[in-house]
Scaffold this active site. Structure first.
Site, mmCIF file in Angstrom:
data_model
loop_
_atom_site.group_PDB
_atom_site.id
_atom_site.type_symbol
_atom_site.label_atom_id
_atom_site.label_comp_id
_atom_site.label_asym_id
_atom_site.label_seq_id
_atom_site.Cartn_x
_atom_site.Cartn_y
_atom_site.Cartn_z
ATOM 1 N N GLY A 20 0.825 -1.206 0.000
ATOM 2 C CA GLY A 20 0.000 0.000 0.000
ATOM 3 C C GLY A 20 0.862 1.260 0.000
ATOM 4 N N ARG A 24 7.324 1.966 1.037
ATOM 5 C CA ARG A 24 7.711 0.553 1.198
ATOM 6 C C ARG A 24 8.112 -0.026 -0.167
ATOM 7 N NH1 ARG A 24 3.320 -3.043 3.196
ATOM 8 N NH2 ARG A 24 3.056 -1.306 4.612
ATOM 9 N N ARG A 43 1.964 11.348 -8.521
ATOM 10 C CA ARG A 43 1.352 11.339 -7.179
ATOM 11 C C ARG A 43 2.281 10.719 -6.121
ATOM 12 N NH1 ARG A 43 -4.728 11.764 -7.123
ATOM 13 N NH2 ARG A 43 -5.215 12.554 -9.188
ATOM 14 N N ARG A 87 0.056 -8.683 -3.682
ATOM 15 C CA ARG A 87 -0.007 -7.627 -2.663
ATOM 16 C C ARG A 87 0.791 -8.045 -1.435
ATOM 17 N NH1 ARG A 87 -1.640 -3.962 0.702
ATOM 18 N NH2 ARG A 87 -2.935 -4.513 2.495
ATOM 19 N N SER A 90 0.182 -4.947 5.375
ATOM 20 C CA SER A 90 0.066 -5.159 6.824
ATOM 21 C C SER A 90 -1.411 -5.364 7.152
ATOM 22 C CB SER A 90 0.635 -3.958 7.578
ATOM 23 O OG SER A 90 -0.085 -2.789 7.251
ATOM 24 N N ASP A 204 -0.670 -5.512 14.003
ATOM 25 C CA ASP A 204 -1.322 -5.176 15.271
ATOM 26 C C ASP A 204 -2.474 -6.136 15.516
ATOM 27 O OD1 ASP A 204 -2.205 -3.194 12.967
ATOM 28 O OD2 ASP A 204 -3.956 -3.541 14.223
ATOM 29 N N ARG A 217 8.632 -4.484 12.460
ATOM 30 C CA ARG A 217 7.895 -4.567 11.194
ATOM 31 C C ARG A 217 8.854 -4.763 10.037
ATOM 32 N NH1 ARG A 217 2.639 -0.553 11.484
ATOM 33 N NH2 ARG A 217 2.294 -0.928 13.678
HETATM 34 O O1 LIG Z 1 0.447 -1.888 4.809
HETATM 35 P P1 LIG Z 1 -0.511 -1.658 3.670
HETATM 36 O O2 LIG Z 1 -0.146 -2.448 2.454
HETATM 37 O O3 LIG Z 1 -0.727 -0.197 3.336
HETATM 38 O O4 LIG Z 1 -1.939 -2.250 4.162
HETATM 39 C C1 LIG Z 1 -2.690 -1.845 5.286
HETATM 40 O O5 LIG Z 1 -2.239 -0.629 5.874
HETATM 41 C C2 LIG Z 1 -3.082 0.476 5.494
HETATM 42 C C3 LIG Z 1 -3.733 1.048 6.717
HETATM 43 O O6 LIG Z 1 -2.774 1.499 7.619
HETATM 44 C C4 LIG Z 1 -4.103 -0.091 4.509
HETATM 45 O O7 LIG Z 1 -3.636 0.107 3.202
HETATM 46 C C5 LIG Z 1 -4.128 -1.544 4.897
HETATM 47 O O8 LIG Z 1 -4.597 -2.420 3.903
HETATM 48 O O1 LIG Z 2 -6.172 -2.049 7.597
HETATM 49 C C1 LIG Z 2 -5.530 -2.309 8.623
HETATM 50 C C2 LIG Z 2 -4.135 -2.600 8.587
HETATM 51 C C3 LIG Z 2 -3.476 -2.884 9.763
HETATM 52 N N1 LIG Z 2 -4.169 -2.890 10.911
HETATM 53 C C4 LIG Z 2 -5.502 -2.630 10.952
HETATM 54 O O2 LIG Z 2 -6.120 -2.643 12.034
HETATM 55 N N2 LIG Z 2 -6.149 -2.351 9.812
#
Ligand SMILES: O=P(O)(O)O[C@H]1O[C@H](CO)[C@@H](O)[C@H]1O
Ligand SMILES: O=c1cc[nH]c(=O)[nH]1
Length: 232
Positions: A20, A24, A43, A87, A90, A204, A217
């Site tokens: 996302g 990263r 962007r 994909r 997290s 988390d 992480r």
């Molecule tokens: O770590 P990424 O890939 O961004 O994924 C998770 O983290 C973001 C939210 O903090 C959302 O995009 C969720 O899907």
């Molecule tokens: O979308 C997400 C990603 C990480 N942790 C969350 O609680 N939600």
């Protein structure tokens, strides 16, 4: 060049890793790829192509949420001929047995997003992982002794829910964890007859309230990245 990606045809490999976070994507390219070349800065959604163990592979951020990943997945598939979309994200755990730093393969993605209701006239569609990528990921993890969990996940439109306890309904029905993109990605991959798989690292837990530190992480994300790159 497409609307949101400034790469030329041929600049993007057939297999792409999709975190996302665009930073990263930059970190993955600089840490794991040989000779990475940046193909997108529109962007600030960084995209790179390089090689991993001699194979061409790309990596690009998708932004957060189904609308954002849908824009990039559409353009990657239809304008750049990408065939394998992996994909690497997290997620927050919904289950006691899904612990911080666990790696989860999303076999299917339930969702509270309205996009498929709209698409299918109110009916439910079940977005699922590509079987061949899923099977290969299991084999790679086994050969590297990396433990995996797999199952149904939730793709949510909300990061901050009004009712924190609403996660318990999903949890009761076996959903492992929450993130925000996979239902969109799997649906588009099916529509265009290409392959998609989501690999998640638990950052988390909604059950225990634990959170990983940035350093933790980084190192646990490395296991997830190795599985994804071997898949390429
Ligand atoms: O770590 P990424 O890939 O961004 O994924 C998770 O983290 C973001 C939210 O903090 C959302 O995009 C969720 O899907
Ligand atoms: O979308 C997400 C990603 C990480 N942790 C969350 O609680 N939600």
């Amino acid at each position: 060049m497409s609307v949101h990606i400034e790469a030329k045809k041929g600049d993007i490999a057939e297999t792409i890793l999709l975190p996302g976070d665009p930073l990263r994507a930059k970190w993955i390219a600089e840490t794991f790829l040989e000779d990475p070349k940046c193909f997108n800065k529109i962007r600030n959604m960084y995209g790179y192509t390089g090689t991993y163990k001699g194979k061409r592979v790309s990596v690009m951020g998708t932004g957060m949420g189904v609308p954002s990943i849908s824009i990039y997945a559409n353009e990657l598939i239809t304008d750049y001929g990408v065939k394998n979309l992996i994909r690497v994200g997290s997620a927050g755990s919904y289950q006691k047995h899904i612990k911080i730093r666990d790696i989860v393969l999303a076999m299917a993605a339930s969702s509270n997003s309205g996009i498929n209701k709209l698409r299918f006239g109110g009916a439910d569609y079940a977005p699922t992982a590509s079987f061949n990528l899923f099977q290969k990921a299991l084999e790679i993890a086994k050969s590297k002794d990396i433990p995996l969990k797999a199952g149904n996940i939730l793709t949510s439109d909300e990061f901050y829910e009004d009712d924190f306890n609403s996660y318990k309904k999903w949890s009761e029905f076996g959903v492992l964890c929450v993130e925000m993109e996979t239902a969109g990605l799997y649906t588009l991959a099916a529509k265009h007859d290409v392959n998609a798989l989501t690999i998640l690292t638990i950052s988390d837990s909604l059950v225990t309230g634990e959170r990983t530190t940035s350093k933790e992480r980084e190192t646990t994300f490395k296991d997830m990245m190795e599985i994804a790159l071997e898949l390429a």
